[in-house]
Design an enzyme around this catalytic site. Structure first.
Site, PDB file in Angstrom:
ATOM      1  N   GLY A  30      21.351 -62.492  51.485  1.00  0.00           N
ATOM      2  CA  GLY A  30      20.081 -62.927  52.068  1.00  0.00           C
ATOM      3  C   GLY A  30      19.440 -61.896  52.979  1.00  0.00           C
ATOM      4  O   GLY A  30      19.838 -60.743  52.995  1.00  0.00           O
ATOM      5  N   LEU A  32      16.422 -60.725  52.623  1.00  0.00           N
ATOM      6  CA  LEU A  32      16.104 -59.786  51.547  1.00  0.00           C
ATOM      7  C   LEU A  32      15.033 -58.771  51.936  1.00  0.00           C
ATOM      8  O   LEU A  32      14.131 -59.061  52.710  1.00  0.00           O
ATOM      9  CB  LEU A  32      15.649 -60.570  50.311  1.00  0.00           C
ATOM     10  CG  LEU A  32      16.631 -61.639  49.826  1.00  0.00           C
ATOM     11  CD1 LEU A  32      16.091 -62.330  48.576  1.00  0.00           C
ATOM     12  CD2 LEU A  32      18.007 -61.047  49.545  1.00  0.00           C
ATOM     13  N   HIS A  36      16.803 -55.276  47.659  1.00  0.00           N
ATOM     14  CA  HIS A  36      17.246 -56.427  46.849  1.00  0.00           C
ATOM     15  C   HIS A  36      16.230 -56.727  45.747  1.00  0.00           C
ATOM     16  O   HIS A  36      16.602 -57.041  44.618  1.00  0.00           O
ATOM     17  CB  HIS A  36      17.357 -57.691  47.717  1.00  0.00           C
ATOM     18  CG  HIS A  36      18.352 -57.604  48.829  1.00  0.00           C
ATOM     19  ND1 HIS A  36      17.980 -57.498  50.145  1.00  0.00           N
ATOM     20  CD2 HIS A  36      19.706 -57.628  48.811  1.00  0.00           C
ATOM     21  CE1 HIS A  36      19.063 -57.472  50.906  1.00  0.00           C
ATOM     22  NE2 HIS A  36      20.122 -57.539  50.126  1.00  0.00           N
ATOM     23  N   GLN A  60      34.403 -61.410  53.894  1.00  0.00           N
ATOM     24  CA  GLN A  60      34.282 -59.950  53.796  1.00  0.00           C
ATOM     25  C   GLN A  60      33.922 -59.301  55.143  1.00  0.00           C
ATOM     26  O   GLN A  60      33.768 -58.090  55.217  1.00  0.00           O
ATOM     27  CB  GLN A  60      33.273 -59.548  52.719  1.00  0.00           C
ATOM     28  CG  GLN A  60      31.808 -59.763  53.063  1.00  0.00           C
ATOM     29  CD  GLN A  60      30.896 -59.424  51.896  1.00  0.00           C
ATOM     30  OE1 GLN A  60      30.856 -60.137  50.901  1.00  0.00           O
ATOM     31  NE2 GLN A  60      30.159 -58.336  52.018  1.00  0.00           N
ATOM     32  N   LYS A 148      23.293 -48.148  47.485  1.00  0.00           N
ATOM     33  CA  LYS A 148      23.441 -47.950  48.936  1.00  0.00           C
ATOM     34  C   LYS A 148      24.887 -48.272  49.330  1.00  0.00           C
ATOM     35  O   LYS A 148      25.493 -47.607  50.155  1.00  0.00           O
ATOM     36  CB  LYS A 148      22.463 -48.868  49.676  1.00  0.00           C
ATOM     37  CG  LYS A 148      22.923 -49.273  51.041  1.00  0.00           C
ATOM     38  CD  LYS A 148      21.985 -48.876  52.094  1.00  0.00           C
ATOM     39  CE  LYS A 148      22.479 -49.093  53.489  1.00  0.00           C
ATOM     40  NZ  LYS A 148      23.360 -50.209  53.718  1.00  0.00           N
ATOM     41  N   SER A 185      19.600 -54.945  55.622  1.00  0.00           N
ATOM     42  CA  SER A 185      19.279 -56.138  56.416  1.00  0.00           C
ATOM     43  C   SER A 185      19.597 -55.904  57.893  1.00  0.00           C
ATOM     44  O   SER A 185      19.059 -56.578  58.765  1.00  0.00           O
ATOM     45  CB  SER A 185      20.070 -57.338  55.906  1.00  0.00           C
ATOM     46  OG  SER A 185      19.858 -57.480  54.529  1.00  0.00           O
TER      47      SER A 185
HETATM   48  O1  PAF Z   1      26.271 -56.316  49.007  1.00  0.00           O
HETATM   49  C1  PAF Z   1      26.279 -57.493  49.448  1.00  0.00           C
HETATM   50  O2  PAF Z   1      25.281 -58.014  49.939  1.00  0.00           O
HETATM   51  C2  PAF Z   1      27.565 -58.302  49.384  1.00  0.00           C
HETATM   52  O3  PAF Z   1      28.666 -57.484  49.637  1.00  0.00           O
HETATM   53  C3  PAF Z   1      27.749 -59.092  48.076  1.00  0.00           C
HETATM   54  C4  PAF Z   1      27.862 -58.184  46.876  1.00  0.00           C
HETATM   55  C5  PAF Z   1      26.573 -60.037  47.912  1.00  0.00           C
HETATM   56  C6  PAF Z   1      29.017 -59.932  48.154  1.00  0.00           C
HETATM   57  O4  PAF Z   1      28.994 -60.814  49.233  1.00  0.00           O
END
Ligand code: PAF
Length: 279
Positions: A30, A32, A36, A60, A148, A185
């Protein structure tokens, strides 16, 4: 554009498709920006259906503060996706994605132990966990990732080679602001004053190309680290020149004809990363 928040709703839609069902998928967290949207547009061009997801994936983030501060604006994201021609957006909750304890373990020797992998322990395991869950839910033919996050793109390609050979992984070039700063972002967290110095990473990576004839990869890495510190970056985590196919750090230019430079540095308490092919 359809908005689905549950796996059940999405699956009903997906199972109901017939004829040409070629589906492109753009996973996102998100907030964006044009980067994106370039992935969404590539999918709209290539595939009959384009599906995006918005999910700030807690597994993550190795830094709780980064997760808490991660910017969100769902209403604006939906508007941008719709305008770009996206057909479906999947916006699951954390409970929907992770109803039970998460204990998968992914390892990508050689790819996940350098650079981002070394500085953000567990990060790529978290990315692989969510991307594989999303691939199983969305069932795309093609999925788009920005260069990126080049290391992420390489790891997802390896994940697909192992487990999702039916999905074609496409890498899309980084979209930059006018001064060269890679779109991210996290850029909104930079103060106006520090924002002016943020393009330094791009300018120095470009300069590395010219320095190639006279200096070794290690000399350029050291030079860039000093320049970034002098320019006010609070911490330079790495400047690394590596083989773009294997991510192995380069000792000599003759080791490969596909060299890439990678940078991670903190400015204004914001972690910025970028990379570029050296030609
Ligand atoms: O690159 C990202 O925004 C994230 O690492 C992804 C690929 C959406 C996984 O959460």
């Amino acid at each position: 554009m359809l908005v689905f928040r549950s796996i059940h709703e999405y699956s009903e839609w997906r199972n109901g498709l017939s004829g040409d069902v070629s589906t492109g998928f753009v996973p996102t967290m998100g907030f964006l920006h044009a980067g994106h949207i370039s992935l969404v547009k590539a999918s709209v061009k290539d595939c009959k259906y384009t599906v995006a997801s918005i999910f700030v994936n807690p597994v993550q983030f190795n830094n709780k503060e980064d997760l808490d501060k991660y910017p969100r604006d769902e209403a604006n994201d939906i508007e941008l996706l719709e305008k770009a021609g996206c057909d479906v957006v999947f916006i699951p909750s954390v409970e929907e994605m992770y109803p039970d304890e998460v204990n998968e373990k992914y390892e990508f020797p050689g790819l996940d132990d350098v650079m981002e992998g070394a500085f953000r322990p567990g990060h790529f395991n978290g990315v692989a966990i969510v991307v594989s869950r999303l691939f199983r839910i969305i069932r795309p033919d093609v999925s788009y990732f920005g260069k990126k996050d080049y290391q992420q793109y390489m790891i997802v390609k390896e994940l697909a080679r192992r487990e999702f050979s039916e999905i074609n992984i496409i890498g899309i070039e980084t979209v930059r602001e006018e001064d060269g700063l890679a779109m991210s972002s996290r850029n909104v967290r930079l103060s106006e004053e520090k924002r002016e110095d943020a393009d330094m990473i791009f300018q120095l990576m470009k300069r590395a190309n010219n320095l190639k004839v006279d200096f070794s990869p290690k000399e350029i890495e050291a030079h860039m680290t000093t320049m970034l510190s002098n320019a006010g970056f609070e911490k330079v985590e790495y400047v690394c020149i590596a083989n773009g196919d294997t991510l192995k750090p380069l000792k000599n230019w003759s080791d490969t004809d596909h060299a890439r430079i990678f940078v991670a540095a903190w400015l204004d308490n914001v972690r910025l990363i970028d990379n570029m092919e050296l030609i």
